[in-house]
Design an enzyme around this catalytic site. Structure first.
Site, PDB file in Angstrom:
ATOM      1  N   LYS A   1       0.933  -0.965  -0.144  1.00  0.00           N
ATOM      2  CA  LYS A   1       0.156  -0.049   0.193  1.00  0.00           C
ATOM      3  C   LYS A   1       0.801   1.193   0.075  1.00  0.00           C
ATOM      4  O   LYS A   1       0.513   2.333  -0.595  1.00  0.00           O
ATOM      5  CB  LYS A   1      -0.915  -0.113   1.360  1.00  0.00           C
ATOM      6  CG  LYS A   1      -2.142  -0.901   0.910  1.00  0.00           C
ATOM      7  CD  LYS A   1      -3.189  -0.649   2.002  1.00  0.00           C
ATOM      8  CE  LYS A   1      -4.551  -1.311   1.716  1.00  0.00           C
ATOM      9  NZ  LYS A   1      -4.211  -2.912   2.244  1.00  0.00           N
TER      10      LYS A   1
ATOM     11  N   GLU B   1     -10.142   7.231   4.015  1.00  0.00           N
ATOM     12  CA  GLU B   1     -10.709   6.598   4.971  1.00  0.00           C
ATOM     13  C   GLU B   1     -10.070   5.050   5.268  1.00  0.00           C
ATOM     14  O   GLU B   1      -9.050   4.922   4.378  1.00  0.00           O
ATOM     15  CB  GLU B   1     -12.176   5.929   4.354  1.00  0.00           C
ATOM     16  CG  GLU B   1     -11.882   5.024   3.164  1.00  0.00           C
ATOM     17  CD  GLU B   1     -11.153   5.266   1.969  1.00  0.00           C
ATOM     18  OE1 GLU B   1     -11.286   6.409   1.786  1.00  0.00           O
ATOM     19  OE2 GLU B   1     -10.588   4.456   1.254  1.00  0.00           O
TER      20      GLU B   1
ATOM     21  N   SER C   1       1.427  -9.785  -1.171  1.00  0.00           N
ATOM     22  CA  SER C   1       1.483  -8.210  -0.909  1.00  0.00           C
ATOM     23  C   SER C   1       1.654  -7.625   0.583  1.00  0.00           C
ATOM     24  O   SER C   1       1.917  -6.475   0.589  1.00  0.00           O
ATOM     25  CB  SER C   1      -0.275  -8.076  -0.944  1.00  0.00           C
ATOM     26  OG  SER C   1      -0.948  -9.065  -0.340  1.00  0.00           O
TER      27      SER C   1
HETATM   28  C1  LIG Z   1      -4.999  -3.916   1.679  1.00  0.00           C
HETATM   29  C2  LIG Z   1      -4.419  -5.290   1.488  1.00  0.00           C
HETATM   30  C3  LIG Z   1      -4.661  -6.157   0.511  1.00  0.00           C
HETATM   31  C4  LIG Z   1      -6.021  -5.731  -0.591  1.00  0.00           C
HETATM   32  O1  LIG Z   1      -5.831  -4.719  -1.163  1.00  0.00           O
HETATM   33  P1  LIG Z   1      -5.743  -4.720  -2.854  1.00  0.00           P
HETATM   34  O2  LIG Z   1      -5.962  -3.490  -3.306  1.00  0.00           O
HETATM   35  O3  LIG Z   1      -6.603  -5.779  -3.317  1.00  0.00           O
HETATM   36  O4  LIG Z   1      -4.376  -4.812  -3.280  1.00  0.00           O
HETATM   37  C5  LIG Z   1      -3.974  -7.291   0.057  1.00  0.00           C
HETATM   38  N1  LIG Z   1      -3.096  -7.510   0.776  1.00  0.00           N
HETATM   39  C6  LIG Z   1      -2.465  -6.911   1.829  1.00  0.00           C
HETATM   40  C7  LIG Z   1      -1.484  -7.269   2.747  1.00  0.00           C
HETATM   41  C8  LIG Z   1      -3.309  -5.464   2.253  1.00  0.00           C
HETATM   42  O5  LIG Z   1      -2.870  -4.811   3.346  1.00  0.00           O
END
Ligand SMILES: *Cc1c(COP(=O)(O)O)cnc(C)c1O
Length: 408
Positions: free
Chosen positions: A101, A123, A388
Site C-alpha cells: 500500500k 478512509e 502483498s
Molecule cells: C489492503 C491489502 C490487500 C488488498 O488490497 P488490494 O487493493 O486488493 O491490493 C492485500 N494484501 C494486503 C497485505 C493488504 O494490506
C-alpha cells in the site's frame, strides 16, 4: 497480444479512456463539486506525474525510504513439497510498513506536495491504508485526516496507535454500521468541503476516475520490477502470475508488468465461509454490474440493490466491489478470476511460515494458496505469486482462532 479485440501492445496507454473508462467500467459518478476536484487531480496527474522531476524524486524515495526494489524469493522447500513446479514470491512484505500500500500512498502524497496541498484525507477499514498514508504524510510534512468507523477503531487498536504515533488525526465515524462504508462516505464529504487545501488519497484501484488509473500506475512498479527480476533469475518469464484481489491494487500493479506477455494471469478473490451472499467477498465471481463509491464495476448487491454485506477472514479483502479495470480484464478473458476460502488460505499461511520462514498477511495467503493449487495441477513450469504483505498484523487473530488447530 490480442484478447477480446483489445491489443495489449498499447493497452496501458489506451486504457482508461480520457474520461476514465475501461470498456463499460469505471467513470466518475459523483457530485459536481467533487467532479471539479477530480478534474484538478487528473490535470495535475498528467502534467506533474509525467515530469522527469517528479519521476526522479519518486524513484529516489522508493530506493532510499521504501527499500525498493523488493526481492523475489524462490520457495525451494514449498515447491519440492508439492512436486515439479517452481514457486516464487515477489516480496512486498519487505516494502517499508510491510505491504504494497505504501507504493501508491507515497505517489499520492508526493503529488499532494507538488500541488501545494497541506493535507491528505482518506478512509480506512482495518487500518492498513491509514497507516500507509500516515507514514507518507509524516515523510512529506502533510496533515493527515483518517476517517474510521467506531467499530473498526475498537477492533484495530494497534493500527489506530500507529496512525496516532505517526501524527495523523483519526476521526471516529459513528453513522450507520460504523465501519468502512460509512468511513468512505464521511471522508468523501470532508473532501468536498476541503478540496482547496487537501487531496483525497484512495486505498486501492477503486473510486472515481482518475484514482483507479493513478493507483495502478503507482503500483505498476511491482510488476515492472518483478518481470525484470524474474527474467534475470531464470532467463525466462513465469508460466503463471497470481495475486489476491480486494479492491485490486497489488494485483493490478503486478499484472501491469505481464499483460502483454505469454503468461497466464490469475486474480484470487476471497470465498470466505462459502458461496452464499454474505459469506464471501468474491464480487467478480458472483456479482453484477453496479455503481458504488463513484465508479461503475461488478459488485455484490443485496435485495435492495445496494452493496451487500461481505465477509472474509482477511479484512483487507472484504470489499463488495473490485476495481473497474479488473471487471474489464475479466470480460476480455485476459485475466482469470477464481476464489480461495478461509480454510485454504489459513492452511497456506502456515505452510509458507513453516516451510520458508515467511509469515504472510492473511490477504496474501489467498494468493499463496492459489499458487499451491496451480502447482498441484501443473506437471512442470513456474508460478510467480505477489506476496502483498507480512502477517505481523494478523498474529493475535491467528492465535485466538487457529491456535488450537495449528499450534501445539
Ligand atoms: C489492503 C491489502 C490487500 C488488498 O488490497 P488490494 O487493493 O486488493 O491490493 C492485500 N494484501 C494486503 C497485505 C493488504 O494490506
Amino acid at each position: 497480444m490480442n484478447f477480446g479485440g483489445v491489443d495489449f501492445d498499447t493497452y496501458l496507454k489506451n486504457y482508461p479512456s480520457l474520461d476514465g473508462y475501461y470498456g463499460r467500467y469505471g467513470g466518475a459518478y459523483i457530485s459536481d463539486e467533487l467532479k471539479a476536484a477530480m478534474k484538478e487531480i487528473s490535470e495535475a496527474y498528467f502534467t506533474i506525474c509525467k515530469s522527469s522531476k517528479f519521476i526522479g524524486e519518486l524513484r529516489k524515495i522508493r530506493r532510499e525510504f521504501q527499500g525498493r526494489p523488493t526481492p523475489i524469493s524462490y520457495l525451494e522447500r514449498l515447491s519440492t513439497s508439492i512436486g515439479n513446479v517452481q514457486l516464487y514470491v515477489k516480496r512486498e512484505d519487505l516494502n517499508h510498513t510491510g505491504a504494497h500500500k505504501l507504493n501508491h500512498c507515497m505517489g499520492e502524497a508526493l503529488l499532494a506536495k507538488y500541488m501545494g496541498k497541506k493535507k491528505v484525507i482518506a478512509e480506512t477499514g482495518a487500518g492498513q491504508h491509514g497507516v500507509a498514508l500516515a507514514t507518507a504524510a509524516a515523510y512529506f510534512g502533510l496533515e493527515c485526516d483518517i476517517y474510521m468507523g467506531a467499530v473498526d477503531i475498537k477492533k484495530q487498536a494497534p493500527n489506530v496507535a500507529r496512525m496516532k504515533i505517526l501524527g495523523a488525526n483519526v476521526i471516529e465515524v459513528t453513522d450507520g454500521l460504523q465501519t468502512l462504508k460509512e468511513a468512505v462516505d464521511a471522508a468523501f464529504a470532508a473532501y468536498a468541503r476541503e478540496y482547496k487545501d487537501a487531496i483525497y488519497c484512495i486505498g486501492s484501484v477503486v473510486g472515481p476516475h482518475p484514482f483507479p488509473m493513478m493507483v495502478r500506475d503507482f503500483q505498476s512498479v511491482v510488476g515492472i520490477e518483478a518481470r525484470e527480476q524474474f527474467l534475470g533469475m531464470t532467463g525466462e518469464l513465469p508460466d503463471a502470475v497470481v495475486a489476491c484481489v480486494g479492491g485490486g491494487s497489488n494485483s493490478m500493479g503486478m499484472f501491469a508488468g505481464f499483460l502483454n506477455d505469454p503468461v497466464k494471469i490469475y486474480g484470487v478473490e476471497p470465498l470466505g465461509r462459502g458461496e452464499k451472499l454474505g459469506d464471501h467477498a468474491a464480487s467478480l465471481q458472483y456479482g453484477e454490474e453496479g455503481i458504488m463509491h463513484g465508479f461503475n464495476s461488478i459488485m455484490l448487491k443485496g435485495e435492495d440493490g445496494e452493496a451487500a454485506p461481505v465477509y472474509s477472514v482477511a479484512s483487507g479483502l472484504d470489499y463488495p466491489s473490485s476495481g473497474p479495470e479488473h471487471a474489464f480484464l475479466r470480460d476480455l478473458g485476459r485475466v482469470k478470476y477464481d476464489t480461495v476460502g478461509d480454510d485454504e488460505a489459513i492452511d497456506a499461511f502456515f505452510r509458507l511460515s513453516r516451510l520458508e520462514g515467511i509469515i504472510p498477511a492473511i490477504e496474501s495467503s489467498h494468493a499463496v494458496a492459489y499458487g499451491i493449487r496451480l502447482a498441484e495441477q501443473m506437471d512442470h513450469g513456474s508460478v510467480l505469486i505477489c506476496l502483498s504483505g507480512r502477517g505481523d498484523k494478523d498474529m493475535d487473530y491467528i492465535i485466538e482462532n487457529y491456535g488450537e488447530k495449528y499450534l501445539k
